[in-house]
Design a protein around this motif. Structure first.
Motif, mmCIF file in Angstrom:
data_model
loop_
_atom_site.group_PDB
_atom_site.id
_atom_site.type_symbol
_atom_site.label_atom_id
_atom_site.label_comp_id
_atom_site.label_asym_id
_atom_site.label_seq_id
_atom_site.Cartn_x
_atom_site.Cartn_y
_atom_site.Cartn_z
ATOM 1 N N VAL A 107 0.857 -1.185 0.000
ATOM 2 C CA VAL A 107 0.000 0.000 0.000
ATOM 3 C C VAL A 107 0.893 1.234 0.000
ATOM 4 O O VAL A 107 2.107 1.153 0.201
ATOM 5 N N ARG A 108 0.287 2.388 -0.180
ATOM 6 C CA ARG A 108 1.033 3.642 -0.120
ATOM 7 C C ARG A 108 1.238 4.072 1.339
ATOM 8 O O ARG A 108 0.561 3.595 2.236
ATOM 9 N N ASN A 109 2.171 4.992 1.535
ATOM 10 C CA ASN A 109 2.391 5.641 2.833
ATOM 11 C C ASN A 109 2.514 4.629 3.972
ATOM 12 O O ASN A 109 1.762 4.657 4.949
ATOM 13 N N VAL A 110 3.457 3.702 3.823
ATOM 14 C CA VAL A 110 3.685 2.684 4.846
ATOM 15 C C VAL A 110 5.115 2.817 5.368
ATOM 16 O O VAL A 110 6.047 3.078 4.607
ATOM 17 N N GLN A 111 5.276 2.654 6.653
ATOM 18 C CA GLN A 111 6.612 2.707 7.245
ATOM 19 C C GLN A 111 6.764 1.635 8.317
ATOM 20 O O GLN A 111 5.814 1.323 9.041
ATOM 21 N N SER A 112 7.945 1.066 8.406
ATOM 22 C CA SER A 112 8.251 0.085 9.445
ATOM 23 C C SER A 112 8.445 0.814 10.764
ATOM 24 O O SER A 112 9.098 1.869 10.812
ATOM 25 N N ILE A 113 7.867 0.275 11.846
ATOM 26 C CA ILE A 113 7.962 0.926 13.155
ATOM 27 C C ILE A 113 8.403 -0.088 14.215
ATOM 28 O O ILE A 113 8.340 -1.293 14.014
ATOM 29 N N LYS A 114 8.833 0.453 15.363
ATOM 30 C CA LYS A 114 9.294 -0.388 16.457
ATOM 31 C C LYS A 114 8.135 -1.182 17.046
ATOM 32 O O LYS A 114 7.062 -0.632 17.308
ATOM 33 N N PRO A 115 8.326 -2.470 17.268
ATOM 34 C CA PRO A 115 7.247 -3.269 17.866
ATOM 35 C C PRO A 115 7.053 -2.956 19.339
ATOM 36 O O PRO A 115 7.988 -2.544 20.036
ATOM 37 N N ARG A 116 5.829 -3.136 19.804
ATOM 38 C CA ARG A 116 5.486 -3.035 21.218
ATOM 39 C C ARG A 116 5.013 -4.411 21.672
ATOM 40 O O ARG A 116 4.754 -5.291 20.856
ATOM 41 N N PHE A 117 4.870 -4.562 23.003
ATOM 42 C CA PHE A 117 4.494 -5.875 23.492
ATOM 43 C C PHE A 117 3.072 -6.241 23.085
ATOM 44 O O PHE A 117 2.740 -7.412 22.941
ATOM 45 N N GLU A 118 2.236 -5.252 22.893
ATOM 46 C CA GLU A 118 0.883 -5.502 22.405
ATOM 47 C C GLU A 118 0.933 -6.174 21.033
ATOM 48 O O GLU A 118 0.115 -7.052 20.725
ATOM 49 N N ASP A 119 1.912 -5.790 20.219
ATOM 50 C CA ASP A 119 2.068 -6.389 18.897
ATOM 51 C C ASP A 119 2.397 -7.876 19.009
ATOM 52 O O ASP A 119 1.946 -8.680 18.186
ATOM 53 N N VAL A 120 3.198 -8.224 20.016
ATOM 54 C CA VAL A 120 3.555 -9.628 20.232
ATOM 55 C C VAL A 120 2.300 -10.452 20.482
ATOM 56 O O VAL A 120 2.106 -11.519 19.895
ATOM 57 N N TYR A 121 1.431 -9.938 21.362
ATOM 58 C CA TYR A 121 0.196 -10.655 21.683
ATOM 59 C C TYR A 121 -0.654 -10.823 20.430
ATOM 60 O O TYR A 121 -1.171 -11.906 20.143
ATOM 61 N N MET A 122 -0.793 -9.756 19.666
ATOM 62 C CA MET A 122 -1.618 -9.810 18.474
ATOM 63 C C MET A 122 -1.012 -10.708 17.398
ATOM 64 O O MET A 122 -1.728 -11.315 16.596
ATOM 65 N N PHE A 123 0.309 -10.814 17.381
ATOM 66 C CA PHE A 123 0.983 -11.672 16.399
ATOM 67 C C PHE A 123 0.680 -13.144 16.658
ATOM 68 O O PHE A 123 0.436 -13.918 15.731
ATOM 69 N N TYR A 124 0.659 -13.529 17.933
ATOM 70 C CA TYR A 124 0.477 -14.934 18.278
ATOM 71 C C TYR A 124 -0.986 -15.348 18.415
ATOM 72 O O TYR A 124 -1.317 -16.526 18.285
ATOM 73 N N PHE A 125 -1.865 -14.376 18.685
ATOM 74 C CA PHE A 125 -3.254 -14.727 18.945
ATOM 75 C C PHE A 125 -4.183 -13.982 18.005
ATOM 76 O O PHE A 125 -3.786 -13.061 17.290
ATOM 77 N N GLU A 126 -5.438 -14.373 18.057
ATOM 78 C CA GLU A 126 -6.438 -13.762 17.170
ATOM 79 C C GLU A 126 -6.558 -12.269 17.480
ATOM 80 O O GLU A 126 -6.544 -11.837 18.629
ATOM 81 N N ILE A 127 -6.689 -11.485 16.436
ATOM 82 C CA ILE A 127 -6.861 -10.049 16.613
ATOM 83 C C ILE A 127 -8.236 -9.763 17.189
ATOM 84 O O ILE A 127 -9.249 -10.261 16.736
ATOM 85 N N GLN A 128 -8.261 -8.943 18.218
ATOM 86 C CA GLN A 128 -9.521 -8.499 18.790
ATOM 87 C C GLN A 128 -9.715 -7.026 18.451
ATOM 88 O O GLN A 128 -8.794 -6.344 17.988
ATOM 89 N N ASP A 129 -10.891 -6.511 18.674
ATOM 90 C CA ASP A 129 -11.203 -5.134 18.267
ATOM 91 C C ASP A 129 -10.525 -4.159 19.215
ATOM 92 O O ASP A 129 -10.974 -3.921 20.323
ATOM 93 N N THR A 130 -9.396 -3.560 18.757
ATOM 94 C CA THR A 130 -8.673 -2.569 19.564
ATOM 95 C C THR A 130 -8.723 -1.193 18.911
ATOM 96 O O THR A 130 -7.960 -0.321 19.238
ATOM 97 N N ARG A 131 -9.636 -1.025 17.974
ATOM 98 C CA ARG A 131 -9.686 0.232 17.233
ATOM 99 C C ARG A 131 -10.250 1.373 18.066
ATOM 100 O O ARG A 131 -11.113 1.185 18.904
ATOM 101 N N GLU A 132 -9.717 2.569 17.772
ATOM 102 C CA GLU A 132 -10.221 3.792 18.397
ATOM 103 C C GLU A 132 -10.822 4.650 17.299
ATOM 104 O O GLU A 132 -10.123 5.087 16.372
ATOM 105 N N VAL A 133 -12.120 4.818 17.350
ATOM 106 C CA VAL A 133 -12.783 5.557 16.265
ATOM 107 C C VAL A 133 -13.057 6.992 16.707
ATOM 108 O O VAL A 133 -13.500 7.201 17.830
#
Length: 294
Positions: free
Chosen positions: A268-294
């Motif tokens: 996609v356009r306008n994409v950049q690699s960023i530093k991972p956080r521990f929340e990313d680790v959880y989401m990587f190994y398990f099903e994604i849950q709704d963490t969106r902020e609208v």
């Protein structure tokens, strides 16, 4: 001090609650992370001897814990997820009652209870009925009862569940304070609690051990897998949601920022690699849950 878990298996019907778990723990706080049904509570109950495994063994300083259960239980402290109290007991009365159940002498208990009430910040309300305590205060009295026998191994199952941020911070500080020269196993879904106090994290899924390591080591394995995408087109947002693991989606006035996990750079356009956080680790190994902020 060493707690060695070797090839631990426990099955309930067709479900493997612990599936050939092997891990060695020494002094310090260990975060136990995983979704519901991962086997965390079953593992902790086996460590406390509440449950016996179908196969495998647990060794404390080289000795099988089930060959000398009474002595081993004397060095265990346990705060289960569902911790009940006698509502009409005062805090002091409740701890005296728990001390008697643990077989502690009256002389030892009196001094220990006084010091523990001060340690957990409940000394000023020691003569107040536990039934009138807040959720955080009840969890603190739960910690106090777990520490009555000055345990070498302290096991805490979801200790901060339902607590407000101030109580959680107080609880974390307390755990850090008492963890010296102890093995502390902290099971929780609250990632920030593990980040704050655990020296290592154990991640479980479907009864299996996925990973064990220091936070730095675990995050290093996520390098190059976390990206931030910026877009102002709703169609692109929908495309990204359908193609990638979305950790967080935040809509601004002009643009939407989407944090995703991907093994390759998103196309996609306008994409950049960023530093991972521990929340990313959880989401990587398990099903994604709704963490969106609208």
């Amino acid at each position: 001090m060493q707690l060695e878990i070797k090839n631990l298996n426990k099955r309930f019907g067709n479900k493997k609650a612990t599936d050939n778990i092997s891990v060695t723990l020494e002094n310090g706080v260990y975060g136990l992370l995983g979704p519901n049904g991962a086997g965390k509570t079953t593992l902790m109950r086996q460590i406390t001897t509440i449950l016996k495994p179908d196969s495998g063994e647990i060794l404390y300083n080289g000795k099988n814990i089930w060959k000398n259960e009474d002595a081993y239980r004397g060095i265990i402290g346990y705060l289960p997820q569902e911790f009940g109290v006698y509502k009409n007991f005062t805090a002091k009365q409740f701890l005296k009652y728990m001390a008697s159940i643990k077989g502690l002498s009256k002389k030892y208990s009196e001094g220990k209870i006084e010091s523990l009430l001060k340690l957990v910040g409940l000394y000023d309300v020691r003569n107040k009925a536990v039934g009138k305590f807040s959720g955080g205060m009840k969890r603190r009295i739960g910690i106090a009862q777990a520490l009555l026998n000055d345990p070498q191994i302290l096991i805490l199952d979801e200790p901060t569940a339902g607590l407000d941020p101030q109580e959680r911070a107080r609880f974390r500080n307390l755990i850090s304070q008492i963890s010296k020269n102890k093995i502390v196993i902290l099971s929780t879904h609250i990632i920030s609690d593990i980040e704050a106090i655990a020296k290592e994290t154990i991640i479980m899924k479907d009864g299996q051990l996925l990973i064990k390591g220091a936070h730095k080591e675990i995050l290093e394995k996520m390098e190059g897998k976390v990206y931030l995408i910026t877009t102002n087109e709703e169609s692109e947002v929908q495309y990204i949601e359908s193609k990638y693991k979305v950790v967080n989606l935040q809509r601004g006035i002009e643009n939407t920022e989407i944090r995703v996990i991907s093994d390759t750079i998103p196309n996609v356009r306008n994409v950049q690699s960023i530093k991972p956080r521990f929340e990313d680790v959880y989401m990587f190994y398990f099903e994604i849950q709704d963490t969106r902020e609208v």
